[in-house]
Design an enzyme around this catalytic site. Structure first.
Site, PDB file in Angstrom:
ATOM      1  N   ASN A  83       0.878  -1.174   0.000  1.00  0.00           N
ATOM      2  CA  ASN A  83       0.000   0.000   0.000  1.00  0.00           C
ATOM      3  C   ASN A  83       0.911   1.219   0.000  1.00  0.00           C
ATOM      4  OD1 ASN A  83      -1.777   2.065   0.482  1.00  0.00           O
ATOM      5  ND2 ASN A  83      -2.337   1.410   2.558  1.00  0.00           N
TER       6      ASN A  83
ATOM      7  N   LYS B 116       0.139   4.266  -0.209  1.00  0.00           N
ATOM      8  CA  LYS B 116      -0.448   5.466   0.414  1.00  0.00           C
ATOM      9  C   LYS B 116      -0.165   6.673  -0.494  1.00  0.00           C
ATOM     10  CE  LYS B 116      -0.048   3.173   4.799  1.00  0.00           C
ATOM     11  NZ  LYS B 116       0.083   3.228   6.248  1.00  0.00           N
TER      12      LYS B 116
ATOM     13  N   HIS C 105      -9.462   1.336   4.969  1.00  0.00           N
ATOM     14  CA  HIS C 105      -8.173   1.482   5.664  1.00  0.00           C
ATOM     15  C   HIS C 105      -8.364   2.398   6.878  1.00  0.00           C
ATOM     16  CE1 HIS C 105      -4.029   2.509   6.517  1.00  0.00           C
ATOM     17  NE2 HIS C 105      -3.702   1.400   5.865  1.00  0.00           N
TER      18      HIS C 105
ATOM     19  N   GLU D 204      -6.637   4.709   8.011  1.00  0.00           N
ATOM     20  CA  GLU D 204      -6.373   6.130   7.749  1.00  0.00           C
ATOM     21  C   GLU D 204      -7.592   6.793   7.126  1.00  0.00           C
ATOM     22  OE1 GLU D 204      -2.711   5.507   5.618  1.00  0.00           O
ATOM     23  OE2 GLU D 204      -1.748   4.902   7.502  1.00  0.00           O
TER      24      GLU D 204
ATOM     25  N   GLU E  15      -5.174  -4.909  10.644  1.00  0.00           N
ATOM     26  CA  GLU E  15      -4.128  -3.897  10.822  1.00  0.00           C
ATOM     27  C   GLU E  15      -4.357  -3.127  12.120  1.00  0.00           C
ATOM     28  OE1 GLU E  15      -2.236  -2.730   6.786  1.00  0.00           O
ATOM     29  OE2 GLU E  15      -3.890  -1.394   7.149  1.00  0.00           O
TER      30      GLU E  15
ATOM     31  N   GLY F 277       2.960   2.200  10.721  1.00  0.00           N
ATOM     32  CA  GLY F 277       3.924   3.290  10.545  1.00  0.00           C
ATOM     33  C   GLY F 277       4.673   3.658  11.814  1.00  0.00           C
TER      34      GLY F 277
ATOM     35  N   SER G 270       3.734  -2.273  10.152  1.00  0.00           N
ATOM     36  CA  SER G 270       5.204  -2.370  10.295  1.00  0.00           C
ATOM     37  C   SER G 270       5.765  -3.730   9.869  1.00  0.00           C
ATOM     38  CB  SER G 270       5.634  -2.024  11.722  1.00  0.00           C
ATOM     39  OG  SER G 270       5.268  -0.685  12.034  1.00  0.00           O
TER      40      SER G 270
HETATM   41  P1  13P Z   1       3.258   0.236   7.498  1.00  0.00           P
HETATM   42  O1  13P Z   1       3.697  -1.052   6.882  1.00  0.00           O
HETATM   43  O2  13P Z   1       4.011   1.433   6.951  1.00  0.00           O
HETATM   44  O3  13P Z   1       3.225   0.176   8.984  1.00  0.00           O
HETATM   45  O4  13P Z   1       1.743   0.488   7.015  1.00  0.00           O
HETATM   46  C1  13P Z   1       0.807  -0.522   7.181  1.00  0.00           C
HETATM   47  C2  13P Z   1      -0.416  -0.151   6.431  1.00  0.00           C
HETATM   48  O5  13P Z   1      -1.156   0.723   6.822  1.00  0.00           O
HETATM   49  C3  13P Z   1      -0.687  -0.873   5.180  1.00  0.00           C
HETATM   50  O6  13P Z   1      -1.983  -0.608   4.742  1.00  0.00           O
END
Ligand code: 13P
Length: 251
Positions: free
Chosen positions: A9, A11, A94, A96, A166, A172, A212
């Site tokens: 992803n 982002k 997601h 976010e 997740e 992150g 992560s």
């Molecule tokens: P990270 O791997 O950067 O922690 O992000 C995970 C994520 O949100 C994937 O959708």
């Protein structure tokens, strides 16, 4: 047997040159897609360019879409638009988007229906905040997210669904859930689907862990019986790392 699935992803990262450079490095170097599915979920402006260059083994996904067929929704993209440029996957719900863009369990449910109606493969994201985990309500919250997201979906659809667990506190932050914590929740999600539908549906459905994930922890996560893959943010941006992460899912 469930085919493992590794999805990156991106982002809101990469410009056009970086996106194209990535695709030139990874295509032709990924394992066969019937052994492990490799997906890159890219910003929508790059989707068409990436699909054109995806090669045999890589698949391309979007990071979001609207639930309506079409309409006056400035700035949004539809499932039909994605389908018309041969995008095959879409991330739905997601954390976010839930936290910053008013995504709700209700809109997530509508988007899942819309994705299946248009033959897209949805990756449904669920997961709890640190506050919820510390208050001991993780299963209650994730169970509810799963139940509300799947409302009205037939089992033939659910068996094709990909759910990404997740935990928000691991996204992150560099703080991965331990593989035991990840397995515990992925198993819980599979049991939830077993209770809502049946054994066969739950056994077919694939569950990813996200938060992560990196080269140093993917082996351990992939060894867990209920973890069928990973949804990877930061570590998916580097093409050499992405290839290695996909290869790790082969073992
Ligand atoms: P990270 O791997 O950067 O922690 O992000 C995970 C994520 O949100 C994937 O959708």
């Amino acid at each position: 047997m469930r085919i493992p699935i590794i999805a990156g992803n991106w982002k809101m990262f990469k410009d056009r040159d970086e996106a194209l450079k990535f695709i030139y490095v990874v295509t032709d170097r990924l394992p066969l897609k019937d052994k492990v599915e490799s997906v890159i979920c890219a910003p929508s402006v790059f989707l068409r360019s990436l699909v054109k260059r995806q090669g045999e083994q890589l698949r391309i996904g979007a990071q979001n879409m609207h639930f309506a067929d079409q309409g006056a929704y400035t700035g949004e993209i539809s499932a039909d638009m994605l389908k018309s440029i041969n995008v095959e996957y879409v991330i739905i719900g997601h954390s976010e988007r839930r936290a910053m863009f008013n995504e709700t369990d209700e809109s997530v449910n509508k988007k899942l229906h819309q994705a299946f109606k248009n033959d897209l493969n949805p990756i449904l994201c669920v997961g709890e905040s640190l506050e919820v985990r510390e208050s001991g309500k993780t299963e209650e919250l994730v169970g509810r997210q799963v139940e509300l997201a799947l409302e009205g979906l037939e089992k033939t659809k659910v068996s094709k669904l990909i759910i990404a667990y997740e935990p928000i506190w691991a996204i992150g932050t560099g703080k991965t859930a331990t593989s035991e914590q990840a397995e515990e929740m992925c198993k819980f999600i599979r049991n939830k689907v077993r209770n809502l539908y049946d054994e066969k549906t739950a056994d077919k459905m694939r569950i990813q862990y996200g938060g992560s994930v990196k080269l140093s922890n993917i082996d351990e996560l992939m060894n867990m019986p209920n973890i069928d893959g990973a949804l990877i943010g930061g570590a998916s941006l580097n093409p050499e790392d992405f290839i290695k992460l996909v290869e790790a899912a082969l073992k």
